[in-house]
Design a protein around this motif. Sequence first.
Motif, PDB file in Angstrom:
ATOM      1  N   THR A 170      -3.519 -69.485 -48.632  1.00  0.00           N
ATOM      2  CA  THR A 170      -3.889 -67.973 -48.856  1.00  0.00           C
ATOM      3  C   THR A 170      -2.739 -67.090 -48.931  1.00  0.00           C
ATOM      4  N   ASP A 197      -4.128 -64.415 -57.786  1.00  0.00           N
ATOM      5  CA  ASP A 197      -4.952 -64.493 -56.606  1.00  0.00           C
ATOM      6  C   ASP A 197      -3.832 -64.017 -55.281  1.00  0.00           C
ATOM      7  N   SER A 199      -3.299 -61.531 -52.579  1.00  0.00           N
ATOM      8  CA  SER A 199      -4.123 -60.608 -52.192  1.00  0.00           C
ATOM      9  C   SER A 199      -2.967 -59.311 -51.975  1.00  0.00           C
ATOM     10  N   SER A 214      -5.736 -64.909 -40.626  1.00  0.00           N
ATOM     11  CA  SER A 214      -6.046 -66.086 -41.794  1.00  0.00           C
ATOM     12  C   SER A 214      -5.165 -67.106 -41.472  1.00  0.00           C
ATOM     13  N   GLY A 217      -2.829 -68.231 -44.165  1.00  0.00           N
ATOM     14  CA  GLY A 217      -2.068 -67.365 -44.870  1.00  0.00           C
ATOM     15  C   GLY A 217      -0.806 -67.550 -44.871  1.00  0.00           C
TER      16      GLY A 217
END
Length: 322
Positions: A170, A197, A199, A214, A217
């Motif tokens: 992520t 993608d 963020s 996360s 992440g």
Amino acid sequence: MSLACLLGLSTLSTLSAPALADKVPEYRSVSGVVGNLTAVGSDTLSVLVTRWAAQLRRYHPGVRVQLQAAGSSTAPPALIAGTTRIGLMSRPMSDQERQDFTREFGYPPLGVPVALDAMGIIVHRSNPLEEISIAQLDAIFSATHNCGGQAANRWGQLGLSDEWNDRQITRFGRSATSGTYGAFRRIALCDGDFRLDVSEQPGSASIIGAVGSSPNGIGYASFSTSSPLVKQLSVSREAGGHAVFPSRASIRDGRYPLTRALYIYVNRVPDEPLPALEQAFLSLIMSRQGQQAILRGGYVPLPEKQLLHWRQQLGLEDVDAL
């Protein structure tokens, strides 16, 4: 309560700081410095500007500094429009930004490096990864892979095994208005394009909060900010190369690959002095007091040789009556 408090954020200012070189002069106030000074641009520089503004007011109570920190890309338009004479940027101006300014005024903007910073690569505290290469960052964040990386979507593609092998990565980053976005794109993506993608977050504290909540992440944030929710990785320039952890020493000597300078851009007519207020502000920044504020803010002061060079270029020896 602020996001920083909620995340338990701290800065390297809590660590022992190296002493400043003896040749860095003290700031000495001069008469006639009053008025309002607006600084526009980098969110990264906002911490330092707030400190410098407080210092300046102690010497010159008639000065007010207003800060608009919406991102480095907002500085050049504000300088061109004349709504500010102080542009804050955590990256160099682009060729197009310089051309636009020069077209308007007939001379280029003056970009003054005022401190050193670095982009730390952060992962969740439970992540076993300890180091990463520029090519791997390119593989994670880039859509174009100009640095030679191949798309990485799972942590297993970065060498993690067992329960981490199939975990999806992520990604967290900054918006396009941010100088940190531009600096990371230039160094870690070799001027490539970000994946869609990633963020986007408004600042380092937000990225740390997002990665900290996360487990899969990864993100990039100012090295000077830390939190028990995340850990920073060592970074190597090449796959299999020596990975360097971000520290004041590795940033000052350039060993850490994601090092960058922080700039103040000014509208200065060639061969003419800056107005008294802008001159006093830069004089303070380039003084012992201003450099100590950099240390307390968790950033890295300029090397002595570079600092003295810019003091001479800006004519600050006369201002400080040295």
